[in-house]
Design an enzyme around this catalytic site. Structure first.
Site, PDB file in Angstrom:
ATOM      1  N   ASP A  22       0.822  -1.263  -0.135  1.00 37.14           N
ATOM      2  CA  ASP A  22      -0.066   0.011  -0.167  1.00 37.14           C
ATOM      3  C   ASP A  22       0.838   1.342  -0.013  1.00 37.14           C
ATOM      4  O   ASP A  22       1.973   1.137   0.477  1.00 37.14           O
ATOM      5  CB  ASP A  22      -0.976  -0.115   1.188  1.00 37.14           C
ATOM      6  N   SER A  23       0.240   2.265  -0.316  1.00 34.78           N
ATOM      7  CA  SER A  23       1.137   3.774  -0.308  1.00 34.78           C
ATOM      8  C   SER A  23       1.356   3.960   0.986  1.00 34.78           C
ATOM      9  O   SER A  23       2.362   4.733   1.164  1.00 34.78           O
ATOM     10  CB  SER A  23       0.245   4.635  -0.990  1.00 34.78           C
ATOM     11  N   TYR A  60      -0.720   8.601  -2.588  1.00 32.47           N
ATOM     12  CA  TYR A  60      -0.644   8.695  -3.867  1.00 32.47           C
ATOM     13  C   TYR A  60      -1.604   9.227  -4.571  1.00 32.47           C
ATOM     14  O   TYR A  60      -1.524   9.624  -6.041  1.00 32.47           O
ATOM     15  CB  TYR A  60      -0.567   7.155  -4.177  1.00 32.47           C
ATOM     16  N   GLY A  61      -2.867   9.254  -4.010  1.00 33.84           N
ATOM     17  CA  GLY A  61      -4.004   9.690  -4.600  1.00 33.84           C
ATOM     18  C   GLY A  61      -4.257  10.884  -5.351  1.00 33.84           C
ATOM     19  O   GLY A  61      -5.053  10.951  -6.260  1.00 33.84           O
ATOM     20  N   CYS A  88      -3.348  -1.077  -2.364  1.00 32.48           N
ATOM     21  CA  CYS A  88      -3.758   0.430  -2.743  1.00 32.48           C
ATOM     22  C   CYS A  88      -4.952   0.571  -4.087  1.00 32.48           C
ATOM     23  O   CYS A  88      -4.272  -0.160  -5.003  1.00 32.48           O
ATOM     24  CB  CYS A  88      -2.383   1.153  -2.868  1.00 32.48           C
ATOM     25  N   ASN A  89      -5.853   1.148  -3.914  1.00 34.85           N
ATOM     26  CA  ASN A  89      -6.768   1.190  -4.977  1.00 34.85           C
ATOM     27  C   ASN A  89      -6.064   1.994  -6.094  1.00 34.85           C
ATOM     28  O   ASN A  89      -6.374   1.795  -7.265  1.00 34.85           O
ATOM     29  CB  ASN A  89      -8.153   1.909  -4.445  1.00 34.85           C
ATOM     30  N   THR A  90      -5.331   3.238  -5.575  1.00 36.58           N
ATOM     31  CA  THR A  90      -4.934   4.063  -6.569  1.00 36.58           C
ATOM     32  C   THR A  90      -3.795   3.342  -7.378  1.00 36.58           C
ATOM     33  O   THR A  90      -3.801   3.469  -8.613  1.00 36.58           O
ATOM     34  CB  THR A  90      -4.346   5.184  -5.683  1.00 36.58           C
ATOM     35  N   GLU A 113      -4.713   9.177   8.248  1.00 32.41           N
ATOM     36  CA  GLU A 113      -3.360   9.222   8.397  1.00 32.41           C
ATOM     37  C   GLU A 113      -3.036  10.261   9.741  1.00 32.41           C
ATOM     38  O   GLU A 113      -1.812   9.773  10.322  1.00 32.41           O
ATOM     39  CB  GLU A 113      -2.635   9.652   7.196  1.00 32.41           C
ATOM     40  N   CYS A 123     -10.982   2.727  -1.405  1.00 26.65           N
ATOM     41  CA  CYS A 123      -9.621   3.160  -0.848  1.00 26.65           C
ATOM     42  C   CYS A 123      -9.449   2.352   0.321  1.00 26.65           C
ATOM     43  O   CYS A 123      -9.943   2.305   1.180  1.00 26.65           O
ATOM     44  CB  CYS A 123      -9.970   4.783  -0.531  1.00 26.65           C
ATOM     45  N   HIS A 182      -7.886   3.288   2.958  1.00 26.98           N
ATOM     46  CA  HIS A 182      -8.323   3.815   4.220  1.00 26.98           C
ATOM     47  C   HIS A 182      -9.671   4.121   4.893  1.00 26.98           C
ATOM     48  O   HIS A 182     -10.061   4.410   6.027  1.00 26.98           O
ATOM     49  CB  HIS A 182      -7.747   5.435   4.137  1.00 26.98           C
TER      50      HIS A 182
HETATM   51  N1  DGL Z   1      -3.779   3.669  -0.511  1.00 25.89           N
HETATM   52  C1  DGL Z   1      -4.681   4.609  -1.263  1.00 25.89           C
HETATM   53  C2  DGL Z   1      -5.846   3.940  -2.111  1.00 25.89           C
HETATM   54  O1  DGL Z   1      -6.108   3.035  -1.636  1.00 25.89           O
HETATM   55  C3  DGL Z   1      -5.143   5.770  -0.497  1.00 25.89           C
HETATM   56  C4  DGL Z   1      -3.815   6.358   0.190  1.00 25.89           C
HETATM   57  C5  DGL Z   1      -3.200   7.226  -0.998  1.00 25.89           C
HETATM   58  O2  DGL Z   1      -3.652   8.087  -1.567  1.00 25.89           O
HETATM   59  O3  DGL Z   1      -2.082   7.094  -1.120  1.00 25.89           O
HETATM   60  O4  DGL Z   1      -6.440   4.620  -2.951  1.00 25.89           O
END
Ligand code: DGL
Length: 278
Positions: free
Chosen positions: A16-17, A48-49, A79-81, A164, A196, A198
């Site tokens: 994950d990011s 990362y978003g 991580c979805n992004t 966060e 996401c 989070h």
């Molecule tokens: N892990 C990112 C996601 O699931 C969220 C955090 C980020 O923006 O890095 O999209």
């Protein structure tokens, strides 16, 4: 005489990011406790978003290199992004050239499959980062599965920072979430994807704000079941995996926050080591 182990020694990697993905790893371990896991959070460069697709691909590629070099056989991009902006290209171009027998999976398909299964009125909402929304990857996946579905997406850029910073239960979070979810008021969605890592941590507040008639698709619940099913169908990978319950945690920046909040999201204290990427 040397006894040959019945099992392999490879790890399942989870990337994950940041540390939101620990919530997904927690769900995976609950479903599949016997395997060995390595978690990597790129906390030095998260979030990362709001980054470009090109940079997200570059960062994710470095994370994948790190995890494969640490003896992972399969990587879950929690991580979805990164799943939206990098996964397909990694699977199609990078993996076959550099790590042919290994696998990388994402979270998009499991969440989309569950959403189309759950919706009755074919109206699905998605909340996610700006980059996930603008990639259009969720819409493409959902429409592939069910061409008649109507999709409503809302980027919620403040939610990752709230989580966060440990503000995931505050009045401010409640207010901000209610404001974001206003967008769905007249859309009549019956299913909402938390797109996401989070957002699972904010599920109680989201549940209250969206109302009890909307089904919530949480990746922390869905993804572990899909991975279990995947490993049952792919014995060639499953047999290579070590089953000694080893858990290792890496982040690209070592801060107390990662240890404290990370431990909360994982459900118990974690010992984190520094990872150098790229
Ligand atoms: N892990 C990112 C996601 O699931 C969220 C955090 C980020 O923006 O890095 O999209």
């Amino acid at each position: 005489m040397i006894m040959k182990s019945r099992f392999g020694n490879k790890f399942i990697g989870v990337f994950d990011s940041g540390f939101g993905g620990l919530n997904i790893l927690r769900g995976i371990i609950k479903e599949l406790p016997e395997y060995n896991y390595i978690y990597l959070g790129d906390t030095a460069r998260a979030p990362y978003g709001s980054r470009s697709e090109e940079i997200i691909y570059e960062f994710t590629k470095q994370a994948v290199d790190f995890l494969f070099e640490k003896n992972c056989e399969i990587i879950i991009i929690a991580c979805n992004t990164a799943s939206c902006d990098a996964l397909k290209k990694l699977q199609r171009e990078y993996l076959p050239k550099k790590y042919p027998p290994k696998k990388i999976l994402g979270v998009l398909i499991p969440a989309s499959e569950e959403a189309v299964k759950k919706t009755k009125n074919q109206k699905i909402g998605i909340i996610a980062t700006e980059s996930t929304v603008s990639s259009g990857a969720f819409s493409r996946e959902l429409l592939k599965l069910k061409p008649k579905v109507e999709i409503f997406q809302k980027a919620c850029p403040l939610l990752v920072s709230l989580v966060e910073s440990g503000e995931y239960n505050s009045k401010a979070s409640k207010w901000i979430i209610e404001n974001y979810l206003e967008y769905f008021k007249n859309k009549k969605i019956d299913t909402l994807i938390l797109g996401c890592t989070h957002y699972g941590i904010l599920e109680n507040i989201i549940r209250k704000a969206i109302g009890k008639n909307v089904k919530i698709i949480s990746e922390a619940r869905i993804v572990p079941k899909k991975i279990k099913n995947y490993l049952e169908r792919h014995k060639e990978i499953e047999l290579k995996l070590g089953k000694n319950k080893i858990r290792k945690f890496y982040s690209t920046d070592l801060t107390d926050k990662f240890k404290i909040l990370g431990g909360k999201f994982f459900g118990k204290p974690i010992k984190v080591e520094r990872a150098k990427l790229g």
